[in-house]
Enzyme design. Structure first.
Site, mmCIF file in Angstrom:
data_model
loop_
_atom_site.group_PDB
_atom_site.id
_atom_site.type_symbol
_atom_site.label_atom_id
_atom_site.label_comp_id
_atom_site.label_asym_id
_atom_site.label_seq_id
_atom_site.Cartn_x
_atom_site.Cartn_y
_atom_site.Cartn_z
ATOM 1 N N TYR A 1 4.277 3.997 3.964
ATOM 2 C CA TYR A 1 2.955 4.412 3.491
ATOM 3 C C TYR A 1 1.998 3.216 3.477
ATOM 4 O O TYR A 1 0.881 3.291 4.006
ATOM 5 C CB TYR A 1 3.059 5.011 2.091
ATOM 6 C CG TYR A 1 1.713 5.323 1.473
ATOM 7 C CD1 TYR A 1 1.016 6.460 1.845
ATOM 8 C CD2 TYR A 1 1.148 4.473 0.523
ATOM 9 C CE1 TYR A 1 -0.229 6.751 1.286
ATOM 10 C CE2 TYR A 1 -0.085 4.751 -0.042
ATOM 11 C CZ TYR A 1 -0.772 5.883 0.339
ATOM 12 O OH TYR A 1 -1.996 6.157 -0.205
ATOM 13 N N SER B 1 -5.933 2.525 1.079
ATOM 14 C CA SER B 1 -5.245 2.373 -0.207
ATOM 15 C C SER B 1 -5.022 0.894 -0.473
ATOM 16 O O SER B 1 -4.813 0.108 0.463
ATOM 17 C CB SER B 1 -3.896 3.096 -0.180
ATOM 18 O OG SER B 1 -3.136 2.789 -1.335
#
Length: 280
Positions: free
Chosen positions: A174, A161
């Site tokens: 995250y 990501s």
């Protein structure tokens, strides 16, 4: 469980030239393969004639996806209903794959988890689940399946990501877990170079998936979020042409450029401001 950037030499194009050369005993194993980016990646590989192995927690959704892919592309699809964070889950997955008489050619580490909110007010169990899913599970699967990948001249595609390229308040764990995965990918690409095993990491920005289906949808989200199929198309093309890193979508590439070339304090300041409204 049911069994059923930087470039290197091109890897997969030789297989796409003639589908008849593909071997149904060699599968593309996609974790988190029943929906979102995983479902789109499975469909992309299936459209090029690859047999699949799909892994997800929910058997019903997994089998429905498998049936759709079989019907659309006429390829074998094996399903493995597993929670990969469970004790000995990776060992059970390997046993199920081998019991089906197939071997993994390409490993797609896509399964992911996230948690939104400040670290101080988020349950530790939730944060540890994010780390296990996004970091430890891909590491365990990669380590376990390397003999398959080497024997089948395969490769590894990791779904990271853009959140892993810059510390992200309210998504701290995250982002950190995705930073681990990106760093692991680049390092293992070098380690496995002599064995001919390419490793690629794809770094999507905002994507319309189950992760983002709930909660506040800002103007920024509505303008910049892309489709899973866009991510899958770019990831497949980059992986098969030997790229080390793939950033899909124009907006994501603009953001990536800014992160890489603008002063760090400037980009971090913008990100801190953008996430400040979500902090408690």
């Amino acid at each position: 469980m049911s069994g059923t950037a930087q470039t290197a030499s091109p890897h997969g194009s030789r297989g796409d030239a003639d589908r008849s050369q593909k071997n149904d005993s060699q599968i593309v194993l996609v974790t988190g393969g029943s929906r979102g980016i995983g479902r789109a990646l499975a469909g992309e590989f299936a459209s090029h004639g690859y047999a699949l192995g799909l892994v997800a927690r929910h058997a019903d959704a997994l089998e429905q996806t498998a049936q759709e892919l079989r019907a659309a592309h006429g390829i074998p699809v094996h399903t493995y209903a597993l929670d990969l964070t469970a004790l000995n889950a990776t060992d059970r997955l390997r046993a199920a794959v081998e019991a089906d008489g197939v071997r993994v050619k390409y490993l797609i580490n896509n399964a992911g988890a996230w948690s939104r909110g400040p670290v101080a007010t988020t349950d530790l169990e939730d944060l540890e689940h994010v780390i296990t899913t996004n970091a430890l599970v891909p590491l365990r699967l990669t380590k376990m399946l390397l003999p398959h990948l080497i024997a089948n001249e395969g490769g590894i595609l990791n779904v990271g990501s853009l959140a892993g390229t810059l510390p992200t308040p309210t998504f701290a764990v995250y982002g950190a877990s995705k930073a681990f995965l990106a760093s692991l990918s680049v390092a293992m690409r070098q380690e496995l170079k002599q064995q001919g095993i390419p490793v690629c990491v794809v770094l999507p920005g905002l994507v319309h998936t189950g992760f983002t289906a709930s909660g506040e949808r800002s103007i920024w989200y509505r303008l910049s979020a892309g489709a899973p199929e866009t991510v899958a198309f770019a990831a497949y093309r980059g992986f098969m042409t030997g790229q080390a890193t793939v950033v899909p979508g124009l907006m994501s590439r603009v953001i990536d450029f800014g992160i890489r070339f603008l002063p760090g304090a400037f980009t971090q300041g913008i990100l801190n401001f953008a996430t400040s409204r979500r902090r408690e």
